[in-house]
Design a protein around this motif. Structure first.
Motif, PDB file in Angstrom:
ATOM      1  N   ARG A  12     -52.640 -30.812 -23.478  1.00  0.00           N
ATOM      2  CA  ARG A  12     -52.310 -31.002 -22.108  1.00  0.00           C
ATOM      3  C   ARG A  12     -51.915 -29.608 -21.419  1.00  0.00           C
ATOM      4  O   ARG A  12     -52.677 -29.442 -20.526  1.00  0.00           O
ATOM      5  CB  ARG A  12     -51.000 -31.600 -21.826  1.00  0.00           C
ATOM      6  CG  ARG A  12     -50.546 -32.036 -20.540  1.00  0.00           C
ATOM      7  CD  ARG A  12     -49.326 -32.636 -20.146  1.00  0.00           C
ATOM      8  NE  ARG A  12     -49.361 -34.028 -20.779  1.00  0.00           N
ATOM      9  CZ  ARG A  12     -48.636 -34.449 -21.979  1.00  0.00           C
ATOM     10  NH1 ARG A  12     -47.534 -33.579 -22.446  1.00  0.00           N
ATOM     11  NH2 ARG A  12     -48.630 -35.815 -22.167  1.00  0.00           N
ATOM     12  N   SER A  13     -51.504 -28.767 -22.212  1.00  0.00           N
ATOM     13  CA  SER A  13     -51.351 -27.235 -21.839  1.00  0.00           C
ATOM     14  C   SER A  13     -52.742 -26.629 -21.588  1.00  0.00           C
ATOM     15  O   SER A  13     -53.006 -25.841 -20.598  1.00  0.00           O
ATOM     16  CB  SER A  13     -50.570 -26.639 -22.845  1.00  0.00           C
ATOM     17  OG  SER A  13     -50.264 -25.049 -22.292  1.00  0.00           O
ATOM     18  N   THR A  16     -54.575 -27.888 -18.426  1.00  0.00           N
ATOM     19  CA  THR A  16     -53.894 -27.751 -17.161  1.00  0.00           C
ATOM     20  C   THR A  16     -54.820 -26.828 -16.126  1.00  0.00           C
ATOM     21  O   THR A  16     -55.093 -25.644 -16.749  1.00  0.00           O
ATOM     22  CB  THR A  16     -52.582 -27.177 -17.508  1.00  0.00           C
ATOM     23  OG1 THR A  16     -51.612 -28.413 -18.246  1.00  0.00           O
ATOM     24  CG2 THR A  16     -51.807 -27.215 -16.175  1.00  0.00           C
ATOM     25  N   VAL A  17     -54.703 -27.125 -15.007  1.00  0.00           N
ATOM     26  CA  VAL A  17     -55.260 -26.303 -13.852  1.00  0.00           C
ATOM     27  C   VAL A  17     -54.170 -25.925 -12.903  1.00  0.00           C
ATOM     28  O   VAL A  17     -53.392 -26.813 -12.612  1.00  0.00           O
ATOM     29  CB  VAL A  17     -56.094 -26.953 -13.114  1.00  0.00           C
ATOM     30  CG1 VAL A  17     -56.782 -26.105 -12.193  1.00  0.00           C
ATOM     31  CG2 VAL A  17     -57.467 -27.316 -14.155  1.00  0.00           C
ATOM     32  N   GLU A  18     -53.844 -24.493 -12.831  1.00  0.00           N
ATOM     33  CA  GLU A  18     -52.752 -24.159 -11.825  1.00  0.00           C
ATOM     34  C   GLU A  18     -53.152 -23.673 -10.811  1.00  0.00           C
ATOM     35  O   GLU A  18     -54.357 -23.228 -10.474  1.00  0.00           O
ATOM     36  CB  GLU A  18     -51.789 -23.084 -12.728  1.00  0.00           C
ATOM     37  CG  GLU A  18     -51.467 -23.436 -14.053  1.00  0.00           C
ATOM     38  CD  GLU A  18     -50.709 -22.302 -14.707  1.00  0.00           C
ATOM     39  OE1 GLU A  18     -50.467 -21.284 -14.143  1.00  0.00           O
ATOM     40  OE2 GLU A  18     -50.211 -22.460 -15.748  1.00  0.00           O
ATOM     41  N   ARG A  19     -52.371 -23.832  -9.724  1.00  0.00           N
ATOM     42  CA  ARG A  19     -52.638 -23.109  -8.386  1.00  0.00           C
ATOM     43  C   ARG A  19     -52.055 -21.775  -8.389  1.00  0.00           C
ATOM     44  O   ARG A  19     -50.802 -21.499  -8.623  1.00  0.00           O
ATOM     45  CB  ARG A  19     -51.850 -24.034  -7.232  1.00  0.00           C
ATOM     46  CG  ARG A  19     -52.345 -25.287  -7.178  1.00  0.00           C
ATOM     47  CD  ARG A  19     -51.620 -26.138  -5.864  1.00  0.00           C
ATOM     48  NE  ARG A  19     -52.131 -25.522  -4.669  1.00  0.00           N
ATOM     49  CZ  ARG A  19     -51.714 -25.887  -3.714  1.00  0.00           C
ATOM     50  NH1 ARG A  19     -50.659 -26.883  -3.519  1.00  0.00           N
ATOM     51  NH2 ARG A  19     -52.056 -25.165  -2.420  1.00  0.00           N
ATOM     52  N   ARG A  20     -53.103 -20.880  -8.200  1.00  0.00           N
ATOM     53  CA  ARG A  20     -52.701 -19.545  -8.256  1.00  0.00           C
ATOM     54  C   ARG A  20     -53.475 -18.686  -7.077  1.00  0.00           C
ATOM     55  O   ARG A  20     -54.250 -19.392  -6.627  1.00  0.00           O
ATOM     56  CB  ARG A  20     -53.218 -19.163  -9.613  1.00  0.00           C
ATOM     57  CG  ARG A  20     -52.601 -19.027 -10.731  1.00  0.00           C
ATOM     58  CD  ARG A  20     -51.351 -18.600 -10.976  1.00  0.00           C
ATOM     59  NE  ARG A  20     -50.652 -18.962 -12.128  1.00  0.00           N
ATOM     60  CZ  ARG A  20     -50.681 -18.132 -13.355  1.00  0.00           C
ATOM     61  NH1 ARG A  20     -51.275 -16.926 -13.060  1.00  0.00           N
ATOM     62  NH2 ARG A  20     -50.151 -18.417 -14.367  1.00  0.00           N
ATOM     63  N   ARG A  21     -52.904 -17.611  -6.629  1.00  0.00           N
ATOM     64  CA  ARG A  21     -53.291 -16.942  -5.743  1.00  0.00           C
ATOM     65  C   ARG A  21     -54.731 -16.275  -6.166  1.00  0.00           C
ATOM     66  O   ARG A  21     -54.880 -15.422  -7.142  1.00  0.00           O
ATOM     67  CB  ARG A  21     -52.634 -15.741  -5.036  1.00  0.00           C
ATOM     68  CG  ARG A  21     -52.913 -15.102  -3.837  1.00  0.00           C
ATOM     69  CD  ARG A  21     -51.924 -13.967  -3.326  1.00  0.00           C
ATOM     70  NE  ARG A  21     -51.673 -13.138  -4.559  1.00  0.00           N
ATOM     71  CZ  ARG A  21     -50.698 -11.930  -4.195  1.00  0.00           C
ATOM     72  NH1 ARG A  21     -50.004 -12.025  -3.309  1.00  0.00           N
ATOM     73  NH2 ARG A  21     -50.578 -11.290  -5.236  1.00  0.00           N
ATOM     74  N   ARG A 496     -57.667 -17.129 -13.548  1.00  0.00           N
ATOM     75  CA  ARG A 496     -56.254 -17.307 -13.882  1.00  0.00           C
ATOM     76  C   ARG A 496     -55.747 -18.645 -13.475  1.00  0.00           C
ATOM     77  O   ARG A 496     -54.540 -18.727 -13.398  1.00  0.00           O
ATOM     78  CB  ARG A 496     -55.504 -16.306 -12.782  1.00  0.00           C
ATOM     79  CG  ARG A 496     -55.778 -14.692 -13.104  1.00  0.00           C
ATOM     80  CD  ARG A 496     -55.194 -13.709 -12.260  1.00  0.00           C
ATOM     81  NE  ARG A 496     -55.427 -12.354 -12.429  1.00  0.00           N
ATOM     82  CZ  ARG A 496     -54.915 -11.776 -13.718  1.00  0.00           C
ATOM     83  NH1 ARG A 496     -54.346 -12.129 -14.524  1.00  0.00           N
ATOM     84  NH2 ARG A 496     -55.486 -10.525 -13.591  1.00  0.00           N
ATOM     85  N   THR A 497     -56.704 -19.386 -13.053  1.00  0.00           N
ATOM     86  CA  THR A 497     -56.049 -20.897 -12.666  1.00  0.00           C
ATOM     87  C   THR A 497     -56.068 -21.656 -14.074  1.00  0.00           C
ATOM     88  O   THR A 497     -55.429 -22.740 -13.932  1.00  0.00           O
ATOM     89  CB  THR A 497     -56.912 -21.575 -11.868  1.00  0.00           C
ATOM     90  OG1 THR A 497     -58.331 -21.865 -12.419  1.00  0.00           O
ATOM     91  CG2 THR A 497     -57.061 -20.799 -10.397  1.00  0.00           C
ATOM     92  N   GLY A 498     -56.736 -21.217 -15.009  1.00  0.00           N
ATOM     93  CA  GLY A 498     -56.752 -22.147 -16.366  1.00  0.00           C
ATOM     94  C   GLY A 498     -57.810 -21.767 -17.062  1.00  0.00           C
ATOM     95  O   GLY A 498     -59.049 -21.631 -16.581  1.00  0.00           O
TER      96      GLY A 498
END
Length: 721
Positions: A12-13, A16-21, A496-498
């Motif tokens: 799962r980690s 994961t797709v993160e919201r980044r600048r 950097r988002t995943g």
């Protein structure tokens, strides 16, 4: 945690797709460098050389995105140069399986040891091995291999030149690190309004300190506003804590507490304004209400003597922050500086404050740091001068029990096995398996397993999308090159988002790149998917068979934190017996060591949470309780540091005994922690009892009791482990 749950959590980690600048301009610059190199190589040398040069430019741009405080051109040149050397040496041995396998083992082992120098060095070294496995198949002679290596290095040179010619937010990483430190202080001040004993995470301050180290060339070019605020932020933190804590500050409720809340709110606003100004290179815009709250004349009539001195010191330090955070501009004659540190009517300047032992002593004003009077900057060696230190760190890791050594042995063994399996299996392009292994393997369990899942998922999606485009549009050489550049831009933008998202772009990039060179697309799709899966499985199996679990080492990490915290508290107490002023270097060094041990503990605890092994003597509940106790111990020592006597103040002889007792007790306690025993503090308890009888200052008495209470809490937490 069971293996099934650990696999589920790491999968799962990894997905994961993160919201980044995002940084589209920087990504576009990297893609431009790649396009220039590929276009020139295609026009002059042909597709094969273009592929090599593209890998060099691609990897050099990726290196500049790593979290490093070194100049970005330096990273691009180092990446391009090291990849060129790796590729040339790989080609010289590529026609002999045994020789190439020996080189692969050596190169992979060294890339694993490179993690001793930090993650940036480890990532660049691992990428060099992975790309070497591809590029050694392109040349046909030694001369062409040298040409390919030269073009790979040229790709790094182009990326470095673009960074110099097209600067995007110079000093942006350093600005962000310093702004984050000030913003963390602002958040801490606001939390103290509601929770007077709120914890503080020192990681932003440690990051800012790391970012403040500069090479000699950087020191000549660094903006003036990046010189001084970090040191001021370090001095503000203990003042905030001592002002808010009911044990040594003001009562929990009443008019004094209300005024302290006003001061803390104003401090938060001013620190946020300074953080915004530094981040964007703009003037500091402090709100008039915040400035007025700090300069209110009746503060001295509401707060007690010690709290009033802390309030004056806070206002003075905030004024210095505002002054140093301002971009250096000419001030017109007669122009008054609106500074929260300037005293209000009838209120003395508190820039240094009176000695805690002598309330009537008149404070001496200290000017804010300027470029001419700032302390000598922290120096960072150049890459050439850094080489001996890196080699020393790598040699230091060649010892039994080293997690870095285990990673180096593990990744070299897995990569060699993947290479041999790739040769034996009837798929072709057998280098994809070892390439996948070396790219996903990391020194810890969770990252290795998460990246293995993410790489396979991203590869599957990226290859499928790129294949669909190739089979429907049938792009030629130049269109394939353009699509490869577009995929590289997507990778730079989204990396950097995943990891899974970035691997979609990387997989498509390689398909288009090899299609441009003439490799069979259908074969590449089939081989890449199957061999990438094989490489990921080998990486996961290698870690399971030869792990470097963090869980069994937790007690050692906790003992290190206890030892360094005890030395910090002892150094602070010793300054009361021999006053040397608030800027005592031994106190500072002890504090930095305690912070490093604290971060190492929390990092290890974070990794251990996902490991499928038993706790072996330190349960999660015990670890959480012990961590809280040591954090309280450090906070009590910080309260003492906030009121260190000025140089020349009357000494307190009893403090020398307390310092020695703290040092000895924590060292014995650390030994007990390593031996899985609950530490006892009987000798320290006797010293604190005698301290209460000899010392009349209520702050010093309360602080000593807080130190002992925190150690008792630690023993209680470990007793149930």
């Amino acid at each position: 945690m069971s293996w099934l749950r650990a696999l589920r959590e790491t999968a799962r980690s990894g997905l994961t797709v993160e919201r980044r600048r995002l940084a589209p301009v920087i990504a576009a610059r990297g893609a431009l460098g790649l396009a220039l190199v590929m276009g020139f190589s295609l026009a002059v040398f042909g597709p094969a050389v273009a592929v090599s040069s593209a890998f060099g430019a691609f990897q050099a741009a990726i290196a500049t995105f790593q979290r490093s405080w070194r100049p970005r051109p330096t990273l691009a040149l180092a990446s391009g140069g090291s990849l060129a050397v790796s590729t040339f040496l790989g080609y010289l041995t590529g026609s002999h399986t045994v020789l190439f396998l020996s080189l692969l083992l050596l190169w992979t082992f060294l890339s694993g040891l490179a993690w001793a120098a930090g993650p940036t060095a480890g990532i660049i070294a691992s990428s060099n091995v992975a790309i070497m496995l591809v590029t050694v198949t392109l040349p046909t002679s030694v001369a062409t291999a040298a040409g390919h290596a030269a073009m790979i290095f040229a790709g790094g040179v182009v990326q470095a030149a673009l960074i110099v010619l097209l600067p995007v937010r110079p000093w942006g990483a350093q600005r962000d690190a310093l702004a984050d430190a000030l913003a963390a202080e602002a958040d801490y001040a606001r939390r103290l309004r509601h929770d007077p004993v709120a914890p503080f995470d020192p990681v932003p301050l440690m990051t800012a300190r790391s970012a403040a180290a500069v090479t000699p060339r950087q020191a000549r070019r660094r903006p003036a506003e990046l010189h001084g605020p970090r040191r001021l932020a370090e001095r503000i933190r203990p003042v905030l804590a001592s002002l808010a804590d009911p044990a040594v500050g003001v009562p929990a409720e009443g008019p004094q507490r209300d005024r302290v809340r006003e001061l803390l709110a104003a401090a938060g606003e001013i620190l946020d304004a300074a953080a915004h100004a530094i981040r964007h290179g703009e003037p500091v815009r402090s709100t008039p209400a915040a400035v007025a709250a700090l300069r209110t004349p009746d503060t001295g009539t509401i707060l007690g003597d010690r709290a009033h001195r802390a309030a004056r010191r806070l206002a003075a330090l905030l004024g210095d922050v505002v002054e140093t955070a301002e971009p250096r501009t000419e001030t017109s004659p007669g122009e008054a500086r609106t500074n929260p540190g300037e005293p209000g009517p009838g209120e003395p300047d508190g820039r240094t404050g009176a000695s805690p032992e002598e309330p009537g002593t008149a404070p001496t004003p200290t000017p804010a740091p300027t470029p001419a009077t700032s302390p000598t900057p922290r120096t960072r060696p150049t890459l050439l001068r850094l080489a001996p230190f890196v080699l020393a760190r790598m040699r230091a890791e060649v010892r039994p029990g080293s997690a870095v050594l285990r990673h180096a042995l593990r990744v070299s063994g897995v990569t060699a096995a993947g290479y041999l399996l790739g040769l034996a299996l009837p798929f072709g392009h057998g280098y994809w398996a070892p390439m996948a292994s070396v790219m996903v393997m990391r020194p810890d369990f969770s990252q290795t397993y998460a990246r293995s899942v993410a790489r396979f998922g991203g590869t599957l999606v990226g290859v499928a999308l790129a294949t669909a485009v190739v089979r429907t549009a049938h792009p030629g050489t130049y269109l394939s090159a353009g699509l490869a550049v577009l995929c590289a831009f997507g990778m730079y933008l989204l990396m950097r988002t995943g990891y899974a998202v970035s691997q979609v772009c990387v997989a498509a990039y390689v398909v288009f790149l090899l299609g441009m060179e003439g490799s069979g697309v259908g074969q590449t799709v089939r081989d890449r998917v199957l061999l990438t899966l094989l490489g990921g499985l080998l990486a996961m199996l290698g870690y399971a068979l030869y792990p470097a679990w963090e869980t069994p080492r937790l007690r050692g990490r906790l003992a290190d934190w206890l030892t360094t915290s005890g030395r910090y508290a002892a150094a602070v107490a010793a300054r009361y017996a021999d006053p040397a002023g608030p800027g005592s270097p031994d106190v500072r060094e002890a504090l930095l060591a305690a912070r490093a041990a604290r971060v190492a503990w929390h990092d290890a605890l974070g990794r251990a949470v996902h490991e499928p092994v038993r706790h072996r003597g330190l349960s999660h509940a015990a670890a959480e309780g012990a961590g809280h106790a040591l954090a309280e111990f450090g906070r009590a020592a910080m309260l003492l540091e906030a009121h260190l006597p000025e140089r020349g103040a009357p000494p307190l002889p009893a403090a020398a005994g307390l310092a020695e007792a703290l040092r000895e007790a924590t060292e014995r306690g650390a030994k007990a922690v390593r031996e899985r025993k609950a530490p006892a503090w009987d000798d320290l308890r006797e010293t604190v009892g005698a301290w209460d009888a000899e010392v009349t200052d209520p702050l010093l008495r309360k602080a000593a009791r807080l130190l002992l209470a925190a150690l008792d809490e630690l023993s209680a937490a470990l007793a149930d482990a």
